[in-house]
Enzyme design. Structure first.
Site, PDB file in Angstrom:
ATOM      1  N   ALA A 239     -15.080  -0.472  18.421  1.00 37.19           N
ATOM      2  CA  ALA A 239     -14.919  -1.459  17.353  1.00 37.19           C
ATOM      3  C   ALA A 239     -14.036  -2.628  17.779  1.00 37.19           C
ATOM      4  O   ALA A 239     -13.494  -2.664  18.886  1.00 37.19           O
ATOM      5  CB  ALA A 239     -14.352  -0.785  16.110  1.00 37.19           C
ATOM      6  N   HIS A 240     -13.878  -3.587  16.856  1.00 41.33           N
ATOM      7  CA  HIS A 240     -13.157  -4.819  17.172  1.00 41.33           C
ATOM      8  C   HIS A 240     -11.684  -4.568  17.487  1.00 41.33           C
ATOM      9  O   HIS A 240     -11.037  -3.701  16.917  1.00 41.33           O
ATOM     10  CB  HIS A 240     -13.299  -5.851  16.047  1.00 41.33           C
ATOM     11  CG  HIS A 240     -12.872  -5.371  14.695  1.00 41.33           C
ATOM     12  ND1 HIS A 240     -13.081  -6.090  13.555  1.00 41.33           N
ATOM     13  CD2 HIS A 240     -12.254  -4.240  14.291  1.00 41.33           C
ATOM     14  CE1 HIS A 240     -12.608  -5.438  12.519  1.00 41.33           C
ATOM     15  NE2 HIS A 240     -12.106  -4.307  12.945  1.00 41.33           N
ATOM     16  N   ASN A 241     -11.190  -5.350  18.440  1.00 41.05           N
ATOM     17  CA  ASN A 241      -9.781  -5.348  18.852  1.00 41.05           C
ATOM     18  C   ASN A 241      -9.325  -4.049  19.500  1.00 41.05           C
ATOM     19  O   ASN A 241      -8.130  -3.822  19.679  1.00 41.05           O
ATOM     20  CB  ASN A 241      -8.865  -5.685  17.678  1.00 41.05           C
ATOM     21  CG  ASN A 241      -9.048  -7.104  17.179  1.00 41.05           C
ATOM     22  OD1 ASN A 241      -9.848  -7.351  16.266  1.00 41.05           O
ATOM     23  ND2 ASN A 241      -8.344  -8.056  17.775  1.00 41.05           N
TER      24      ASN A 241
END
Length: 343
Positions: A239-241
């Site tokens: 997922a993001h980051n």
């Protein structure tokens, strides 16, 4: 190309037992060996096959003791599995690589294409993209605007790399993977959800390999980072980051929620799930289907949900199987206690 047992032994630092002039030109599993093939034996479960294998050469660990003579030529080494990996790498490197741009590919006039690059049919190279020397981009792949790709990358068919993402050298991405799709960011409102724009990118460092149909989301801001030497299996969601540390490996169907940081040299079994905004320390080993809700310090081998030491986990599972029986016993004891209270 053919190689003799003597040549192979010199390359991998092994010792020949049998005919040093035995030649091979291909690889085969020991139980499916054929003349002219090289096989290996590193798992004792397969020892039975060495006595009847048709393979011309077999790599075998120094410490393996055989009960009877064999017909094949043996090369004794410290680690047969490691040595066959080296030979397979040499074999793969010897294959001729494709070069040139197919007439059915689209390459933006503003893209920069290095030397000896291959771009297959129906591939798309966007505006301002940079493709490093010797990279190979197979058919139907999309390289978005402004993507930067280093030297020696191998991008298999039907991969999509969204705009602005950055790849280092010698990155391999298998078919169907998506790099840089939007992170899953939505803010609830009275009528539904407002999408939070994902304006970051994905950065993949050198010598990373990503399996088929794996998805790595771009960050909300900043970068989702896959550090050098990471190996990801098929069907993984990052997922993001998220940040994955150097030389960490993950089996199929691992899922990592947003903003989680994974250390270096970790190993995750299949279907491991990590909650968001947590930190996993270096050299953490997680067994298959472990669910991780919080931080892990590192240098630990864990399994289960929440993760625990393997010994405690298997003891718990043994008790869990007895719960129906224990439940009946507790009910009976409760009835006896109630009867004693009445008396």
């Amino acid at each position: 190309m053919e190689f003799t047992a003597k040549q192979i032994a010199e390359f991998i630092g092994g010792r020949v037992e049998g005919n040093p002039d035995a030649t091979v030109h291909t690889f085969a599993k020991i139980e499916e060996g054929t003349k002219g093939a090289i096989s290996f034996l590193s798992n004792q479960k397969y020892t039975q096959y060495i006595y009847n294998t048709e393979s011309s050469i077999v790599l075998i660990n120094d410490d393996v003791v055989l009960d009877k003579p064999v017909n094949t030529t043996l090369i004794r080494v410290k680690n047969a599995y490691e040595c066959v990996a080296r030979l397979l790498q040499m074999y793969e490197a010897a294959k001729p690589k494709k070069k040139g741009t197919d007439s059915l590919a689209f390459v933006s006039p503003t893209a920069t294409i290095g030397k000896d690059v291959y771009i297959g049919a129906f591939a798309y190279i966007g505006d301002g993209a940079v493709i490093g020397d010797g990279s190979q981009i197979y058919p139907n792949t999309v390289i978005g605007d402004g993507v930067k790709m280093g030297d020696g990358c191998l991008i298999y068919p039907n991969v999509t790399i969204y705009q602005g993402c950055k790849l280092g050298n010698n990155v391999t991405i298998h078919s169907g993977s998506v790099i840089g799709a939007d992170g899953f960011g939505f803010a609830p409102n009275t009528e539904g959800y407002d999408k939070i724009p994902q304006i970051g990118i994905v950065i993949i460092e050198d010598n990373v390999e990503i399996g088929a149909n794996t998805c790595i989301d771009r960050s909300t801001m900043g970068s989702t980072k896959i550090r050098k030497g990471v190996k990801l299996d098929n069907l993984i969601q990052v997922a993001h980051n998220v940040e994955i540390g150097e030389n960490t490996v993950m089996s199929a169907q691992v899922g990592i929620a947003g903003s989680t940081k994974v250390g270096s040299w970790c190993m995750f079994g299949g279907q491991v799930g990590l909650a968001g905004h947590i930190h996993i320390g270096d050299r953490t080993f997680l067994g298959a289907q472990s669910g991780v809700p919080g931080n892990i310090k590192g240098n630990e081998t864990l399994i289960g949900t929440p993760p625990m030491e393997p010994k405690a986990y298997f003891k718990s599972q043994a008790i869990f199987r007895k719960l129906p029986e224990l439940y009946k016993q507790i009910n009976e004891l409760q009835k006896q206690v109630e009867e004693l209270k009445k008396k």
